[in-house]
Every structure is written in structure tokens, then in C-alpha cells.
Write a protein that holds these residues in place. Structure first.
Motif, PDB file in Angstrom:
ATOM      1  N   ASN A 361      30.607  -3.973  13.000  1.00 49.20           N
ATOM      2  CA  ASN A 361      32.025  -4.293  13.243  1.00 49.20           C
ATOM      3  C   ASN A 361      32.982  -3.382  12.481  1.00 49.20           C
ATOM      4  N   GLY A 362      32.458  -2.268  11.956  1.00 49.61           N
ATOM      5  CA  GLY A 362      33.303  -1.374  11.181  1.00 49.61           C
ATOM      6  C   GLY A 362      33.742  -1.962   9.859  1.00 49.61           C
ATOM      7  N   ASP A 363      33.100  -3.052   9.445  1.00 46.39           N
ATOM      8  CA  ASP A 363      33.472  -3.765   8.222  1.00 46.39           C
ATOM      9  C   ASP A 363      32.623  -3.254   7.057  1.00 46.39           C
ATOM     10  N   GLU A 364      33.290  -2.814   5.990  1.00 44.95           N
ATOM     11  CA  GLU A 364      32.584  -2.228   4.855  1.00 44.95           C
ATOM     12  C   GLU A 364      31.659  -3.226   4.163  1.00 44.95           C
ATOM     13  N   GLN A 365      32.098  -4.488   4.065  1.00 42.70           N
ATOM     14  CA  GLN A 365      31.267  -5.488   3.396  1.00 42.70           C
ATOM     15  C   GLN A 365      30.015  -5.802   4.218  1.00 42.70           C
ATOM     16  N   GLU A 366      30.171  -5.907   5.532  1.00 47.62           N
ATOM     17  CA  GLU A 366      29.006  -6.142   6.379  1.00 47.62           C
ATOM     18  C   GLU A 366      28.015  -4.988   6.274  1.00 47.62           C
ATOM     19  N   PHE A 367      28.534  -3.785   6.199  1.00 44.64           N
ATOM     20  CA  PHE A 367      27.677  -2.612   6.066  1.00 44.64           C
ATOM     21  C   PHE A 367      26.928  -2.639   4.736  1.00 44.64           C
ATOM     22  N   GLU A 368      27.608  -2.985   3.656  1.00 44.70           N
ATOM     23  CA  GLU A 368      26.951  -3.068   2.346  1.00 44.70           C
ATOM     24  C   GLU A 368      25.893  -4.163   2.334  1.00 44.70           C
ATOM     25  N   ASN A 369      26.185  -5.281   2.982  1.00 42.13           N
ATOM     26  CA  ASN A 369      25.187  -6.356   3.061  1.00 42.13           C
ATOM     27  C   ASN A 369      23.935  -5.892   3.805  1.00 42.13           C
ATOM     28  N   PHE A 370      24.147  -5.136   4.852  1.00 39.64           N
ATOM     29  CA  PHE A 370      23.019  -4.588   5.602  1.00 39.64           C
ATOM     30  C   PHE A 370      22.175  -3.679   4.706  1.00 39.64           C
ATOM     31  N   LYS A 371      22.825  -2.799   3.979  1.00 41.62           N
ATOM     32  CA  LYS A 371      22.091  -1.847   3.142  1.00 41.62           C
ATOM     33  C   LYS A 371      21.274  -2.553   2.059  1.00 41.62           C
ATOM     34  N   THR A 372      21.875  -3.515   1.392  1.00 46.57           N
ATOM     35  CA  THR A 372      21.156  -4.198   0.315  1.00 46.57           C
ATOM     36  C   THR A 372      20.092  -5.148   0.842  1.00 46.57           C
TER      37      THR A 372
END
Length: 551
Positions: A361-372
Motif C-alpha cells: 500500500n506504499g505505507d512505510e510501516q507496513e513495509f518495515e513490518n514485512f521486512k522484520t
């Protein structure tokens, strides 16, 4: 004729090898998925998780169309969008400078030849090669195409090489609407400076061109537009007689390329439909060695009473060249919603539209959650340390809106990095390159799945593997860039040719393979009313022992 047969056998062998290689790749992928799955894995746990994305349409302004590998001439009525008309303006280059036409030079004939894209399919009863035409729209299984009206003009617009408004000597860009910039446009009056000929019905044929039929020096050329002028009283014949042979001996106009380009600024090919709603858009190979204008002339013999010797003066289409595209859409394209996503995605080649994709969704927090979730990182440096879950495969699947799309959709669409204007890493790792581009890169850029196993049947879905792209986002702490989606006419080109500019939209560049495909399609977007058709990022992964939360 032995040469034709040998070439055909070689082409057939290459085709078989190419198809075999594609099939092997597909079989390997299937076997791999059978080896690692929840039923067979004993030391690992495997699963899949869908992630949300935002997708939306991005309508394009005029696209850069100078010096393309393929140029379109004609009229195409896309059943999903409406009419596109393709015209071409091109410079000419003489193969001989400062020619000596000799005493008493007289024009005997003029032949304009522009080859179609075609391939050999066999031999006819006369042992001559048979051909199948390519890159003509709409598609015809039996090579039966509608005629077009073709007008040929001398152009009076000088197609310069460099942009005078650039302080760095940048090359001049030309756009599909005839613009050089937002403030400069090629006028119709310049393009249609002097008429040369009008062909009311130009027929399109897949027949080989046979020269000197039945003679010892018989030659065969692939199918092409071939216009021959031998009548001295015709306007076209008189034009070439005056323009070239009418110059005085040692004329400065023919002494070098710059002088010639200023004297004879170019040719404009203008297409129109013969009857409303009908026509063909022809892909032409203007870079071919056989694409030229050949003037055959005679001169006074050395001895009175002898036959007049003949020579040729050849002009090639090797200068600056622009494909002008005029859209008359019945289904206009507008920009979508970059924040919430669209229910439908409108993709159209040429001066049409692309789509944008925001993973997570272009959301930085969602992306960080995915990475971790998938990896461990150093607390101080935020550097990648190790995987917690190993990504086996990551896919984006786009469904065709079959209720709206009425055929003629492209077999391939292309996904790319819009911020760096490059293909994804998966593109370079998919080494399947085929002579027929429709079969290239099938593991990364899935070929359109159709209701039946032929190009004329309706499309169902496109599948993209972006596994390596996600791995690099995890391992290299890369930016989660916005991705683009575009119609493609030749996926092989994206590895070697830079993307093209869009007039008035400096933040946008489009794949060159999209510029050379006039087709369009309509896909379900991330905000589709049917949840089963929505675009999702689906990740198949293997749980590693280091991931205590992995179920």
C-alpha cells in the motif's frame, strides 16, 4: 532456392529449441513447487501470505517516438478504446554523395520499398518462400488485412539532431503529437509541403516480391510496401526528376549530408481509412537494408547508337524519423486514485496509459513490518543479518476484465521500476530469450493466459514473479519503489534501450516496448468490487528454525 530451404530449416530448428527451453523452464518451476510444500517438507514449515497493494491508472501525454525500431503506418480501431492513426515523417540519406549522373541523365523509374515485418513459413509451388506477416493490427490468422489510403508528401520541416535549448548538447526529442517541446510543434503545412502521390487503396499482401520473374537473375524480396513509378507524365515521376536529376552537375545540395538534409528535408507518409471503422496499422521496418527509394536513370552512351547505360541513385530512411500518433478514443482514459487505488486499470500502448503499483500500500510501516517478519536486522546499523522466512516465490496476478474487454488485448505486459526507469532484478535473471519476443522472459513476465490456446481467444490473467525484487528489498534495505505496468510489444527491448520521455510529464518515463504496441486492455485493480479479482501480492515462503513465530 537452396539458400531459402536452408534458412527455413535453421529457423525451424531455432524455434523448436526456443520452445523446448521455455517448456523446460516451466516444468522445472512445477517440480520445484512439488519438492517444497507443506506435505513433503519435514524440517521446514511452508505457507503463503497475501499482502495488499494499491494500483491505479496513469494517463500519458504525448510519448517520445523518434527513431524507433518499428514504425506504425495506418489506422487501427482498438475494440477497447477506439481509433489510432499512425503517420511517419522521416529524413532521407543518399548512399552516394556528389554523384556523377553523366551527360543527358534521364529518369527511367522510381521505386519506394518499405518491408513489413515477416517470417518465412514454407515454399509455394514455384519453390519460392511463403511469408507470414507480423506486427499488423488488428491480427489476422490468414493475413487478410484492410487497405488504407496513403498520401506521400515532401516535408519542409528540418528535423534537427540536437536541442538548441539545451546547454549540454542533448539530442532533440520528438513526440507522438508532432511536438518538440511544450512550446514548439511541427505544423501540418510543413509536413504536407508538396504532394508527391496519393494511393487511394494501398493493399497489404504477404506475397513475396519477385523481380525479373522467370529470368536467370530472378530475385525475391520479403513482403513490403512497393510503389513503382515509370510514367514520365505522372506527378510522382516528375517530382523525383526535378528534385534529384534536375539539379546541375556537382550541385552543392548533393555534396554532403548536411546540405542534402537542408535541401530535401524529408518525406511524410500520411494514412487514412478507406471506409469508416476499417483499416490496418502496419508495423514497418524502415531500418532494413531493403527500405529505400531507388531512382534508376540512364545517360548518354559513349558511342552514338549504343544503348543508354543505366545506373541507380539510392536514398535510405536513415535520418531522424518520427512516428506521429493521433488518438480518437471512444473510451477516454483519465488518471486514477493514487491514494485508494482503482477498481479498473486502463492500459494502452503508444500515447495511452500505464498503471502504477504500490507494494504494501506504499505505507512505510507496513513495509518495515514485512521486512522484520522475513529477516533479522542489526539493531545499530539496520543491516540485514539473516532470514527468518525464506521466500520461495512472490507473485502479482492481474485479471482481465472479461466483461468489458472485447479482444485484441496484448499477449505481454511489462512491469518495471518507475523511479529508476529500469526492469526489475527478476527480468535480468530470467534468461529465456526467444527470437519471437512473445515467448521471452516467461518466468518473470507471464504470457497472457487465454481461454483457448490461440492468440485470438480472450485473455484471463497475467502473472508476474517478483521474487528476486522482494529479496533485494529485504537484503539491501532498498527503497520500496513504485512499480509500473505497461503494454509491451517486445519485452527483449527493455534490456538494451532506455525508456522514453512523456511530454509535459517530466517525472514519467515509459518502456519503449509500450510505445511500439498500439493495443490496450482493461484489468481489475486493487479496489475491484469482486474481491476474488483484486490484485494482491502473494508470497510463498519456507519457515526457518530461527522464526519462532512462524506457524
Amino acid at each position: 532456392m537452396k539458400t531459402y530451404k536452408f534458412a527455413l530449416r535453421t529457423l525451424s530448428l531455432l524455434s523448436v529449441l526456443t520452445l523446448s527451453f521455455v517448456a523446460c523452464e516451466q516444468d522445472f518451476a512445477s517440480i520445484d513447487s512439488d519438492i517444497i510444500n507443506p506435505d513433503t517438507a519435514t524440517n521446514f514449515e511452508t505457507d503463503n501470505t497475501p499482502y495488499s497493494v494499491i494500483t491505479y491508472t496513469d494517463a500519458l501525454g504525448p510519448v517520445q517516438t523518434d527513431n524507433l525500431a518499428i514504425n506504425f503506418l495506418g489506422v487501427y480501431d482498438d475494440p477497447n478504446y477506439g481509433e489510432t492513426i499512425g503517420n511517419i515523417v522521416t529524413q532521407l540519406r543518399p548512399t552516394t554523395l556528389s554523384p556523377d549522373f553523366g551527360s543527358g541523365a534521364m529518369l527511367e523509374s522510381v521505386v519506394i520499398t518499405i518491408p513489413y515485418f515477416s517470417r518465412t513459413t514454407g515454399f509455394d509451388d514455384n519453390n519460392r518462400p511463403s511469408y507470414k506477416l507480423d506486427s499488423i493490427y488488428p491480427y489476422s490468422e490468414d493475413d487478410t488485412y484492410s487497405s488504407i489510403k496513403l498520401s506521400i508528401y515532401e516535408s519542409n520541416y528540418f528535423l534537427r539532431d540536437f536541442d538548441p535549448n539545451s546547454s549540454f548538447g542533448d539530442v532533440q526529442n520528438y513526440f507522438s503529437n508532432g511536438a518538440l517541446s511544450e512550446n514548439e510543434m511541427i505544423s501540418v503545412a510543413d509536413l504536407q509541403f508538396e504532394p508527391i502521390d496519393i494511393i487511394d487503396e494501398l493493399e497489404i499482401s504477404n506475397d513475396a516480391i519477385v523481380l525479373n520473374s522467370g529470368e536467370d537473375n530472378e530475385t525475391i524480396q520479403p513482403p513490403a510496401i512497393r510503389l513503382e513509378y515509370t510514367d514520365p507524365s505522372s506527378d510522382a515521376f516528375q517530382f523525383w526528376q526535378t528534385k534529384i536529376l534536375g539539379l546541375p552537375q556537382n550541385a552543392n545540395e548533393l555534396s554532403n549530408s548536411n546540405n542534402f538534409n537542408n535541401y530535401f528535408r524529408g518525406i511524410f507518409f500520411k494514412a487514412e481509412s478507406v471506409s469508416s471503422g476499417q483499416g490496418s496499422l502496419i508495423g514497418l521496418n524502415l531500418s532494413s537494408d531493403n527500405a529505400n527509394i531507388t531512382l534508376t536513370y540512364s545517360q548518354d552512351p559513349e558511342e552514338e547508337g549504343d544503348e543508354r547505360p543505366q545506373n541507380t541513385y539510392v536514398l535510405r530512411f536513415n535520418g531522424n524519423r518520427i512516428n506521429l500518433l493521433n488518438n480518437n478514443f471512444t473510451n477516454p482514459i483519465t488518471d486514477g486514485d493514487p491514494n485508494n487505488g482503482d477498481s479498473k486499470l486502463f492500459l494502452k500502448g503508444g500515447q495511452g496509459a500505464v498503471a502504477k503499483i504500490k507494494l504494501f500500500n506504499g505505507d512505510e510501516q507496513e513495509f518495515e513490518n514485512f521486512k522484520t517478519t522475513y529477516a533479522n536486522y542489526d539493531n545499530e546499523t539496520d543491516a540485514f543479518v539473516s532470514y527468518r522466512r525464506l521466500i520461495n516465490e512472490a507473485n502479482l496476478i492481474f485479471y482481465v476484465d472479461e466483461a468489458i474487454v472485447r479482444g485484441e488485448e496484448p499477449s505481454r505486459i511489462f512491469i518495471y521500476d518507475t523511479e529508476n526507469n529500469l526492469p526489475l532484478a527478476d527480468y535480468f535473471l530470467d534468461l529465456t530469450i526467444a527470437n519471437t519476443p512473445i515467448f521471452s522472459k516467461p518466468n518473470h513476465l507471464g504470457i497472457l493466459e487465454r481461454t483457448e490456446n490461440d492468440f485470438s481467444s480472450n485473455g484471463i490473467k497475467y502473472k508476474f514473479k517478483i521474487t528476486e525484487h522482494l529479496k533485494r528489498l529485504i537484503e539491501n534495505s532498498s527503497t520500496n519503489v513504485t512499480l509500473g505496468l505497461a503494454v509491451s510489444g517486445n519485452v527483449n527491448l527493455e534490456e538494451i534501450i532506455p525508456q522514453r520521455n512523456v511530454l509535459g510529464q517530466p517525472e514519467i518515463q515509459v518502456p519503449v516496448s509500450s510505445v511500439i504496441n498500439p493495443r490496450g486492455t482493461i484489468l481489475y485493480g486493487s479496489n475491484a468490487t469482486d474481491p476474488e479479482k483484486r490484485v494482491q501480492l502473494e508470497i510463498f515462503y519456507t519457515c526457518l528454525s530461527s522464526d519462532e513465530d512462524c506457524q
